[in-house]
Design a protein around this motif. Structure first.
Motif, short mmCIF file in Angstrom:
data_model
loop_
_atom_site.label_atom_id
_atom_site.label_comp_id
_atom_site.label_asym_id
_atom_site.label_seq_id
_atom_site.Cartn_x
_atom_site.Cartn_y
_atom_site.Cartn_z
N ILE A 142 7.72 -0.37 -7.22
CA ILE A 142 7.54 -0.42 -5.77
C ILE A 142 7.96 -1.82 -5.33
CG2 ILE A 142 5.91 -0.17 -3.87
CD1 ILE A 142 6.51 2.41 -5.52
N THR A 143 9.18 -1.92 -4.82
CA THR A 143 9.77 -3.21 -4.49
C THR A 143 10.38 -3.17 -3.10
OG1 THR A 143 11.87 -2.57 -5.51
CG2 THR A 143 10.28 -3.71 -6.91
N GLY A 144 10.88 -4.31 -2.67
CA GLY A 144 11.55 -4.40 -1.38
C GLY A 144 10.69 -5.07 -0.34
N ALA A 145 11.25 -5.22 0.87
CA ALA A 145 10.57 -5.94 1.94
C ALA A 145 9.28 -5.26 2.37
CB ALA A 145 11.52 -6.07 3.14
N SER A 146 9.17 -3.94 2.17
CA SER A 146 7.97 -3.22 2.61
C SER A 146 7.04 -2.88 1.44
CB SER A 146 8.37 -1.93 3.32
OG SER A 146 9.04 -1.04 2.43
N ALA A 147 7.25 -3.49 0.28
CA ALA A 147 6.48 -3.14 -0.91
C ALA A 147 5.00 -3.45 -0.72
CB ALA A 147 7.01 -3.88 -2.12
N LEU A 148 4.16 -2.56 -1.21
CA LEU A 148 2.72 -2.78 -1.24
C LEU A 148 2.31 -3.27 -2.62
CD1 LEU A 148 1.37 0.39 0.63
CD2 LEU A 148 1.90 -1.86 1.57
N THR A 149 1.18 -3.95 -2.67
CA THR A 149 0.59 -4.40 -3.93
C THR A 149 -0.85 -3.89 -3.99
OG1 THR A 149 -0.03 -6.49 -2.89
CG2 THR A 149 2.03 -6.45 -4.17
N ASP A 150 -1.51 -4.12 -5.11
CA ASP A 150 -2.91 -3.73 -5.26
C ASP A 150 -3.62 -4.78 -6.10
OD1 ASP A 150 -5.27 -2.25 -5.11
OD2 ASP A 150 -4.26 -0.35 -5.51
N THR A 151 -4.93 -4.69 -6.17
CA THR A 151 -5.69 -5.61 -6.99
C THR A 151 -5.60 -5.21 -8.46
OG1 THR A 151 -7.93 -6.36 -7.53
CG2 THR A 151 -7.75 -4.27 -6.38
N GLY A 152 -5.47 -6.20 -9.33
CA GLY A 152 -5.38 -5.89 -10.74
C GLY A 152 -6.71 -5.53 -11.37
N THR A 153 -7.82 -6.00 -10.77
CA THR A 153 -9.13 -5.79 -11.38
C THR A 153 -10.06 -4.94 -10.53
OG1 THR A 153 -9.81 -7.93 -10.47
CG2 THR A 153 -9.06 -7.89 -12.77
N GLY A 154 -9.63 -4.53 -9.34
CA GLY A 154 -10.47 -3.70 -8.48
C GLY A 154 -10.38 -2.25 -8.93
N THR A 155 -11.28 -1.84 -9.79
CA THR A 155 -11.15 -0.54 -10.46
C THR A 155 -11.31 0.64 -9.52
OG1 THR A 155 -13.49 -0.65 -11.08
CG2 THR A 155 -11.88 -1.44 -12.68
N SER A 156 -11.87 0.44 -8.33
CA SER A 156 -12.02 1.57 -7.41
C SER A 156 -10.74 1.87 -6.65
CB SER A 156 -13.15 1.28 -6.40
OG SER A 156 -12.81 0.19 -5.56
N ASP A 157 -9.75 0.99 -6.71
CA ASP A 157 -8.48 1.20 -6.02
C ASP A 157 -7.51 2.00 -6.90
OD1 ASP A 157 -9.67 -0.51 -4.24
OD2 ASP A 157 -7.95 -1.86 -4.05
N GLY A 158 -6.40 2.40 -6.28
CA GLY A 158 -5.28 2.91 -7.07
C GLY A 158 -5.18 4.40 -7.21
N ALA A 159 -5.83 5.19 -6.35
CA ALA A 159 -5.68 6.65 -6.41
C ALA A 159 -4.25 7.03 -6.06
CB ALA A 159 -6.65 7.32 -5.46
N LEU A 160 -3.78 8.14 -6.64
CA LEU A 160 -2.44 8.66 -6.39
C LEU A 160 -2.57 10.15 -6.13
CD1 LEU A 160 0.67 7.94 -6.48
CD2 LEU A 160 0.62 8.80 -8.83
N THR A 161 -1.98 10.64 -5.03
CA THR A 161 -2.05 12.06 -4.72
C THR A 161 -0.68 12.60 -4.35
OG1 THR A 161 -2.54 11.70 -2.37
CG2 THR A 161 -4.42 11.88 -3.86
N ARG A 162 -0.47 13.87 -4.68
CA ARG A 162 0.72 14.57 -4.21
C ARG A 162 0.37 15.29 -2.92
NH1 ARG A 162 3.99 19.23 -7.48
NH2 ARG A 162 2.11 20.40 -6.95
N SER A 163 1.28 15.27 -1.95
CA SER A 163 1.01 15.90 -0.66
C SER A 163 0.81 17.41 -0.82
CB SER A 163 2.17 15.63 0.30
OG SER A 163 3.40 16.14 -0.23
N THR A 164 0.16 18.01 0.16
CA THR A 164 -0.13 19.43 0.08
C THR A 164 1.13 20.29 0.08
OG1 THR A 164 -0.43 19.50 2.48
CG2 THR A 164 -2.41 19.20 1.13
N ASP A 165 2.23 19.78 0.64
CA ASP A 165 3.49 20.52 0.58
C ASP A 165 4.30 20.18 -0.67
OD1 ASP A 165 4.51 18.00 1.12
OD2 ASP A 165 5.65 18.59 2.90
N GLY A 166 3.76 19.29 -1.52
CA GLY A 166 4.39 18.95 -2.79
C GLY A 166 5.56 18.00 -2.71
N SER A 167 5.89 17.49 -1.51
CA SER A 167 7.14 16.76 -1.34
C SER A 167 7.07 15.28 -1.67
CB SER A 167 7.65 16.92 0.10
OG SER A 167 6.76 16.31 1.02
N VAL A 168 5.86 14.66 -1.58
CA VAL A 168 5.76 13.21 -1.76
C VAL A 168 4.48 12.86 -2.52
CG1 VAL A 168 7.08 12.65 0.32
CG2 VAL A 168 4.58 12.87 0.46
N LEU A 169 4.50 11.66 -3.09
CA LEU A 169 3.30 11.02 -3.63
C LEU A 169 2.82 9.97 -2.63
CD1 LEU A 169 4.60 10.36 -7.25
CD2 LEU A 169 2.90 12.10 -6.61
#
Length: 359
Positions: free
Chosen positions: A62-89
Motif C-alpha cells: 500500500i504505497t503512493g501519495a494516498s497510502a494509509l499506515t497502521d500501528t505496529g503494536t495496536g493488536t485491535s487494529d488491522g481487520a480486512l473484509t471483502r465487500s458484499t459484492d465481492g469486488s474489493v477488499l
C-alpha cells in the motif's frame, strides 16, 4: 503481421492486468516490512495473497501519495473484509507517513483503504472527525458505500457511514468502543468487548442514526473480534483472543430458533500464546473451513481448521516474517461482471486475429 500482433499483445496485457487476484485465494493484511521491530509508530501495510493451502502468491504494497499506515503494536487494529459484492477488499487506517510516532494518538485523518480485484489501491471515506486520537479498526463495504468502526467517546467513536466514499457521518450516538464490523444476510453487525461483550446487530444496514441490539453475549471475560454468520443465520463463528486456557480460540455459536448458545470452542493448540482475532469462513462444504490469524505480537500465523467437531485440529498455513504480523484475513476479491465481459471480448478478439492470421 503488425496489425495482428499489436492488438493481440495489447489485449493479452489487458487481461493479465484484470486478473491480479485469483478468486478463491486468501488475502491477508500484513503490518510491517521486516526492516525494524514493530512499534506504536505508523507502519506500512501490505496485502498478501495465499492459496488456501498456504502457498504465497504475491504481496501488494500500500504505497503512493494516498497510502494509509497502521500501528505496529495496536493488536485491535488491522481487520480486512471483502465487500458484499465481492469486488474489493477494505481496511481502516491512518493517513500518516510511515515512521511517525504514536499513530493511534495522532490527529491525522482516519480513512478506508480499498483494493480491487486487479490489486489497485485507493483511499476512501477520509475524515478528521471519526476516532480522533484513538483507534480506527475495521471497515466493510457493499462495493460503493462504507461502514467503519473504532473507539472514541461522544462524537468520535462507534459506527460511521460513508456514502460512496465521501466523508463519513456517525451512526451510533455517544461514541463507543467497537471492534469488527461485518454485513451478513442483509444486516450489519459489530463486535465489542466493552460493556456486554458480544455480537450486536442492526435490522438492515443503517445509513442514518440507529441503535443495534445484542445478538448474543460471548460471556464474562470474553474478548470477541472478527466473526462470521452462515446464510441461514443460525451458525456463527467468533474469534476470541484470550489464551486457550481462558477459553480463547474460535467459538461456535448456534441459534435454535429461540436463543444463541455456545456449542464449543476450537482451540488453536498449546503452541500459541492466545486465541484468534481475525477470521473468514468457507461455508461451501459439509464441514465449514475457518481461516484465521493468531495472536502472537509478531511472526504470528495464518491457520485453517475444518469444523468436524470440538476436537478438530488447526493447521498452520503460513507464518509472518520477522518484524511483521498478520492481521485481517478474507477471500480475494473477484472481478466485476463488466471486467469479466471485457476479458471475454479480449479472448474472442485474440482468437479472431489468430484465425485470420492463419488464413
Amino acid at each position: 503481421m503488425k496489425k495482428i500482433l499489436v492488438p493481440t499483445l495489447f489485449l493479452g496485457a489487458l487481461l493479465a492486468a484484470q486478473a491480479q487476484f485469483t478468486p478463491g485465494n486468501l488475502a491477508v493484511e500484513q503490518i510491517g516490512n521486516g526492516s525494524a521491530a514493530l512499534s506504536s509508530a505508523a507502519t506500512p501495510i501490505f496485502i498478501d495473497e495465499f492459496t488456501t493451502a498456504g502457498a504465497p502468491v504475491q504481496t501488494i504494497a500500500i504505497t503512493g501519495a494516498s497510502a494509509l499506515t497502521d500501528t505496529g503494536t495496536g493488536t485491535s487494529d488491522g481487520a480486512l473484509t471483502r465487500s458484499t459484492d465481492g469486488s474489493v477488499l477494505t481496511f481502516a487506517g491512518y493517513f500518516l507517513a510511515a515512521g511517525t510516532a504514536g499513530v493511534t494518538g495522532s490527529s491525522a485523518p482516519r480513512a478506508v483503504g480499498v483494493v480491487n480485484a486487479s490489486g489497485q489501491y485507493s483511499q476512501a471515506a477520509t475524515s478528521s472527525s471519526d476516532f480522533l486520537a484513538n483507534n480506527t479498526r475495521s471497515a466493510v463495504s457493499d462495493g460503493n458505500n462504507h461502514w467503519i468502526t473504532g473507539t472514541g467517546t461522544g462524537t468520535s467513536g462507534g459506527l460511521w457511514y460513508s456514502a460512496g466514499g465521501a466523508a463519513p457521518t456517525q451512526i451510533t450516538t455517544g461514541g463507543g468502543n467497537f471492534r469488527n464490523v461485518n454485513i451478513f444476510n442483509g444486516n450489519l453487525y459489530y463486535s465489542t468487548a466493552s460493556g456486554t461483550a458480544g455480537i450486536y446487530a442492526f435490522t438492515g444496514i443503517p445509513t442514518i442514526a440507529a441503535t443495534a441490539t445484542l445478538l448474543f453475549a460471548t460471556g464474562t471475560g470474553s474478548s470477541p473480534y472478527d466473526f462470521a454468520l452462515n446464510a441461514a443465520g443460525n451458525i456463527a463463528y467468533v474469534a476470541d483472543d484470550r489464551s486457550a486456557a481462558s477459553g480463547g480460540g474460535i467459538e461456535k455459536w448456534v441459534f435454535n430458533g429461540t436463543a444463541w448458545t455456545l456449542s464449543y470452542t476450537l482451540a488453536l493448540g498449546t503452541t500459541t500464546a492466545g486465541g484468534a482475532r481475525q477470521l473468514t469462513v468457507d461455508w461451501s462444504g459439509a464441514n465449514p473451513i475457518i481461516y484465521a490469524t493468531t495472536t502472537e505480537t509478531s511472526t504470528n500465523r495464518l491457520v485453517d481448521i475444518a469444523d468436524t467437531g470440538a476436537g478438530a485440529v488447526f493447521n498452520t498455513l503460513a507464518t509472518a516474517g520477522a518484524n511483521t504480523v498478520f492481521r485481517g484475513v478474507d477471500f480475494a476479491p473477484t472481478p466485476e461482471p463488466s471486467t469479466l465481459a471485457l476479458g471475454g471480448l479480449g479472448l474472442a478478439a485474440i482468437a479472431f486475429f489468430r484465425r485470420h492470421r492463419k488464413a
